[in-house]
Write an enzyme that holds these catalytic residues in place. Structure first.
Site, short mmCIF file in Angstrom:
data_model
loop_
_atom_site.label_atom_id
_atom_site.label_comp_id
_atom_site.label_asym_id
_atom_site.label_seq_id
_atom_site.Cartn_x
_atom_site.Cartn_y
_atom_site.Cartn_z
N CYS A 131 0.82 -1.34 -0.01
CA CYS A 131 0.05 0.06 0.05
C CYS A 131 0.76 1.20 0.04
O CYS A 131 0.24 2.28 -0.09
CB CYS A 131 -1.11 0.04 1.42
SG CYS A 131 -1.81 -1.41 1.31
N CYS A 149 0.38 2.94 6.36
CA CYS A 149 0.90 1.47 6.62
C CYS A 149 0.86 0.67 5.48
O CYS A 149 0.27 0.92 4.46
CB CYS A 149 -0.05 0.80 7.84
SG CYS A 149 -1.79 0.84 6.97
N HIS A 154 -9.19 3.06 -2.14
CA HIS A 154 -7.61 2.65 -2.10
C HIS A 154 -7.20 1.78 -3.22
O HIS A 154 -7.12 0.56 -3.01
CB HIS A 154 -7.37 1.90 -0.69
CG HIS A 154 -6.04 1.63 -0.35
ND1 HIS A 154 -5.18 2.36 -0.79
CD2 HIS A 154 -5.54 0.34 0.18
CE1 HIS A 154 -3.81 1.60 -0.56
NE2 HIS A 154 -4.35 0.40 0.00
#
Length: 436
Positions: free
Chosen positions: A99, A422, A392
């Protein structure tokens, strides 16, 4: 505090981010259904270059990322160069840091700028959760390899006879950590229980995210940084993120059942970020190169930090680890920041990291620091909403956050902003940005 490590070239130039752009973000299997990540990347880079009016040969490097990779296009960066009319001699390679992938792409271009090997480059990422590499079972894969080497029909039939019906079922991409078998939502549940984060707190943060994002769109704050897209059959434009629920109420969130720990959990689909399709990119160059081209940068990259922790328990604490390091390298404290933007993978993960940033005990006993990083002022935190609302697309989120934060800093007259995320594998990333 250790000595600050300024990000400058050998000539003393700052690392400028001159422009940024993204596609609208779309929930899985909606507006971008059937559009692979490589095409989303081409869309955003092509439009970014067209808007910037920078000479095509001025871009010397493109670093791009994709988390859910497609076997037919393993180097998405090079395919974007070849598919957007960029100079074919433009260096291009792909990166992946889960991510935090476009954080890594930005860091890599910055390092090339500091080394003096380039003067301008593009960094970004794209992902599609609607176009996925659907695999086959290990048993079928092994048989197919053996069949390819078999010489007779009888040998091939013998090999196929070993298969069971279940071996023929398609295998979707794994949603769990390779090393632990834990899903991201399982880790979010761990964190909610470890740090005493209630369902009500998680729902409130998710509701806040959607309300802020809806307000940002309504006030026109995102219009300049989000392009309008057209997809087959090219009849209707897609111009705004389609996950934002501005009309939702807290009562709506309370209706959903836990998605991971069905009996005792608090993490739901509503207080988690959804699977999303989209792409984002930024143009970076040395400060002197920007002046040569007559460009006013959006802002500058002041520092960055990447960290890693164990994956078995509460592994999504990357922001609590990387934020103090990025601030230290920038020569700043939490109080110096105008904006603080954290990737909202889950409301539980976000709230846990906010809690630990203000914890003296965590700073002393875990980080080995004399004092807490600092409480995050709610007036500075995710002021335009976050990933729970926008969505996302894994590799695109960092570039979205960077562009969004720099535009908001400019609207506020400048200052410092920190963006942090994160990532799977216990990874964390943080970057300090500066706008004038």
């Amino acid at each position: 505090m250790r000595q600050a490590l300024p990000l400058v070239t050998r000539q003393g130039d700052r690392i400028a981010i001159v422009s940024g752009l993204r596609t609208p973000f779309a929930r899985q299997a909606t507006a971008f259904h059937g559009i692979p990540a490589v095409d989303l990347g081409k869309m955003v880079v092509g439009e970014l270059l067209a808007r910037s009016e920078i000479p095509a040969d001025a871009i010397e490097q493109l670093v791009f990322g994709q988390v859910v990779q497609m076997p037919e296009a393993p180097n998405i960066a090079r395919e974007i160069v070849l598919g957007t009319g960029m100079n074919v001699h433009t260096d291009a390679y792909s990166v992946s840091r889960a991510c935090a992938t476009s954080f890594q792409a930005v860091a890599n271009v910055a390092e090339s700028l500091m080394a003096g090997t380039i003067r301008a480059g593009i960094a970004g990422g794209a992902d599609s959760s609607s176009v996925l590499p659907i695999g086959v079972s290990k048993a079928l894969a092994r048989v197919l390899v053996d069949v390819n080497k078999a010489r007779t029909t009888r040998q091939r039939l013998t090999l196929f006879s070993r298969l069971r019906l279940r071996d023929l079922l398609p295998v979707p991409p794994a949603v769990a950590e390779y090393s632990t078998g834990l899903r991201m939502g399982d880790t979010a549940e761990q964190m909610a229980k470890t740090y005493g984060i209630t369902r009500e707190q998680q729902d409130a943060l998710a509701h806040r995210s959607h309300q802020r994002a809806a307000q940002a769109w309504a006030e026109g704050k995102l219009a300049e940084e989000v392009m309008t897209t057209y997809v087959p059959p090219y009849k209707n434009p897609f111009a705004e993120d389609n996950n934002i629920r501005g009309a939702s109420t807290l009562a709506d969130y309370a209706k959903l059942r836990p998605a991971f720990d069905r009996k005792h959990g608090s993490v739901t689909a509503a207080n988690s970020t959804p699977l999303t399709d989209g792409a984002a990119a930024v143009i970076m160059m040395t400060e002197s190169r920007a002046k040569e081209l007559g460009l006013r940068p959006l802002g500058y990259l002041r520092s960055y930090a990447f960290t890693a922790i164990d994956v078995w328990q509460d592994m999504l604490l990357g922001p609590a680890w990387s934020t103090p390091l990025a601030l230290e390298r920038a020569g700043l404290t939490m109080a110096d920041l105008t904006l603080f933007d954290m990737h909202e993978a889950f409301a539980a993960q976000t709230l846990a990291n906010l809690q630990l940033l203000g914890s003296e005990r965590f700073a002393r006993e875990v980080l080995g620091r004399a004092q807490a990083t600092g409480e995050v002022d709610d007036a500075k935190f995710n002021v335009l909403g976050g990933s729970i609302a926008y969505g996302h697309p894994f590799a695109a989120t960092g570039a979205r956050m960077i562009t969004q934060t720099l535009h908001e800093l400019r609207r506020r007259g400048g200052g410092f902003g920190l963006v942090t995320a994160c990532a799977a594998g216990g990874l964390g990333a943080a970057m300090v940005l500066e706008a004038e």
